[in-house]
Design a protein around this motif. Structure first.
Motif, PDB file in Angstrom:
ATOM      1  N   MET A  17       0.834  -1.168   0.086  1.00  0.00           N
ATOM      2  CA  MET A  17      -0.021  -0.160  -0.131  1.00  0.00           C
ATOM      3  C   MET A  17       0.882   1.266   0.095  1.00  0.00           C
ATOM      4  SD  MET A  17      -3.252  -0.972  -0.194  1.00  0.00           S
ATOM      5  CE  MET A  17      -3.974   0.410   0.151  1.00  0.00           C
ATOM      6  N   LEU A  18       1.954   1.151   0.747  1.00  0.00           N
ATOM      7  CA  LEU A  18       2.796   2.276   0.850  1.00  0.00           C
ATOM      8  C   LEU A  18       3.525   2.574  -0.684  1.00  0.00           C
ATOM      9  CD1 LEU A  18       4.276   4.376   2.465  1.00  0.00           C
ATOM     10  CD2 LEU A  18       5.970   2.830   3.034  1.00  0.00           C
ATOM     11  N   ILE A  19       4.027   1.687  -1.151  1.00  0.00           N
ATOM     12  CA  ILE A  19       4.406   1.449  -2.711  1.00  0.00           C
ATOM     13  C   ILE A  19       3.273   2.284  -3.579  1.00  0.00           C
ATOM     14  CG2 ILE A  19       5.254   0.390  -4.686  1.00  0.00           C
ATOM     15  CD1 ILE A  19       6.995  -1.515  -2.517  1.00  0.00           C
ATOM     16  N   VAL A  20       2.312   1.749  -3.505  1.00  0.00           N
ATOM     17  CA  VAL A  20       1.117   2.236  -4.260  1.00  0.00           C
ATOM     18  C   VAL A  20       0.838   3.770  -4.074  1.00  0.00           C
ATOM     19  CG1 VAL A  20      -1.254   2.164  -4.775  1.00  0.00           C
ATOM     20  CG2 VAL A  20      -0.144   0.130  -4.704  1.00  0.00           C
ATOM     21  N   VAL A  21       0.820   4.312  -2.852  1.00  0.00           N
ATOM     22  CA  VAL A  21       0.485   5.670  -2.665  1.00  0.00           C
ATOM     23  C   VAL A  21       1.789   6.162  -3.177  1.00  0.00           C
ATOM     24  CG1 VAL A  21       0.514   7.385  -0.608  1.00  0.00           C
ATOM     25  CG2 VAL A  21      -0.786   5.261  -0.622  1.00  0.00           C
ATOM     26  N   VAL A  23       3.779   5.669  -5.712  1.00  0.00           N
ATOM     27  CA  VAL A  23       4.061   5.480  -7.213  1.00  0.00           C
ATOM     28  C   VAL A  23       2.685   6.410  -7.885  1.00  0.00           C
ATOM     29  CG1 VAL A  23       3.572   4.020  -9.422  1.00  0.00           C
ATOM     30  CG2 VAL A  23       5.078   3.616  -7.378  1.00  0.00           C
ATOM     31  N   PHE A  24       1.534   6.257  -7.141  1.00  0.00           N
ATOM     32  CA  PHE A  24       0.251   6.979  -8.018  1.00  0.00           C
ATOM     33  C   PHE A  24      -0.181   8.211  -7.356  1.00  0.00           C
ATOM     34  CE2 PHE A  24      -0.307   2.342  -8.988  1.00  0.00           C
ATOM     35  CZ  PHE A  24      -0.271   2.327 -10.318  1.00  0.00           C
ATOM     36  N   GLY A  25       0.350   8.462  -6.072  1.00  0.00           N
ATOM     37  CA  GLY A  25      -0.180   9.400  -5.219  1.00  0.00           C
ATOM     38  C   GLY A  25      -1.540   9.437  -4.693  1.00  0.00           C
ATOM     39  N   ALA A  26      -1.828   9.947  -3.800  1.00  0.00           N
ATOM     40  CA  ALA A  26      -2.874   9.763  -2.610  1.00  0.00           C
ATOM     41  C   ALA A  26      -4.104  10.184  -3.634  1.00  0.00           C
ATOM     42  CB  ALA A  26      -2.753  10.498  -1.556  1.00  0.00           C
ATOM     43  N   ASP A  27      -4.133  11.112  -4.570  1.00  0.00           N
ATOM     44  CA  ASP A  27      -5.297  11.675  -5.169  1.00  0.00           C
ATOM     45  C   ASP A  27      -5.658  10.628  -6.277  1.00  0.00           C
ATOM     46  OD1 ASP A  27      -2.787  12.273  -6.331  1.00  0.00           O
ATOM     47  OD2 ASP A  27      -3.741  14.030  -7.574  1.00  0.00           O
ATOM     48  N   LYS A  28      -4.819   9.847  -6.597  1.00  0.00           N
ATOM     49  CA  LYS A  28      -5.047   8.820  -7.744  1.00  0.00           C
ATOM     50  C   LYS A  28      -5.694   7.595  -7.308  1.00  0.00           C
ATOM     51  CE  LYS A  28      -3.346  11.155 -11.363  1.00  0.00           C
ATOM     52  NZ  LYS A  28      -4.005  11.671 -12.539  1.00  0.00           N
ATOM     53  N   ILE A  29      -5.665   7.336  -6.075  1.00  0.00           N
ATOM     54  CA  ILE A  29      -6.033   6.080  -5.444  1.00  0.00           C
ATOM     55  C   ILE A  29      -7.502   5.785  -5.666  1.00  0.00           C
ATOM     56  CG2 ILE A  29      -6.070   4.595  -3.420  1.00  0.00           C
ATOM     57  CD1 ILE A  29      -3.179   5.517  -2.854  1.00  0.00           C
ATOM     58  N   PRO A  30      -8.466   6.780  -5.203  1.00  0.00           N
ATOM     59  CA  PRO A  30      -9.842   6.673  -5.531  1.00  0.00           C
ATOM     60  C   PRO A  30     -10.167   6.479  -6.888  1.00  0.00           C
ATOM     61  CG  PRO A  30      -9.422   8.410  -4.080  1.00  0.00           C
ATOM     62  CD  PRO A  30      -8.136   8.113  -4.572  1.00  0.00           C
ATOM     63  N   ASP A  31      -9.540   6.996  -7.841  1.00  0.00           N
ATOM     64  CA  ASP A  31     -10.030   6.777  -9.175  1.00  0.00           C
ATOM     65  C   ASP A  31      -9.501   5.497  -9.702  1.00  0.00           C
ATOM     66  OD1 ASP A  31     -10.747   9.352  -9.571  1.00  0.00           O
ATOM     67  OD2 ASP A  31      -8.904  10.058 -10.396  1.00  0.00           O
ATOM     68  N   ILE A  32      -8.454   5.076  -9.308  1.00  0.00           N
ATOM     69  CA  ILE A  32      -8.021   3.574  -9.257  1.00  0.00           C
ATOM     70  C   ILE A  32      -8.854   2.414  -8.798  1.00  0.00           C
ATOM     71  CG2 ILE A  32      -6.182   1.886  -9.028  1.00  0.00           C
ATOM     72  CD1 ILE A  32      -4.020   4.076  -9.143  1.00  0.00           C
TER      73      ILE A  32
END
Length: 93
Positions: A17-21, A23-32
């Protein structure tokens, strides 16, 4: 007691989860997550459509659903027989 999800423990999930945040940033996670949800929903709808088509087709051609029920009954019977056979073996281990 460790809880595993798909053979991954809690610390590994946290690192992923830390790596995902990062790489993509916290603002992109809801879209993903929204995109994944839509994809899962489309797959579920497609499988339901296929099931409905099979049932409708079997009704059109006069096939009875009792065949499927008979097959399920036989499979359950075989499972029970296997459980009866392997029960004493499991208890010894």
């Amino acid at each position: 007691m460790n809880v595993y999800f798909l053979f991954i423990g809690g610390p590994e999930i946290f690192v992923i989860m830390l790596i995902v945040v990062m790489v993509f940033g916290a603002d992109k996670i809801p879209d993903i997550a929204r995109g994944l949800g839509k994809g899962i929903r489309q797959v579920k709808d497609a499988t339901n459509d296929i099931k409905r088509e099979i049932n409708d087709s079997s009704k059109e051609h006069g096939l009875d659903n009792s065949i499927g029920k008979d097959i399920k009954k036989e499979i359950d019977s075989v499972k029970e027989n296997i459980d009866d056979l392997t029960g004493p073996i499991k208890r010894q281990l």
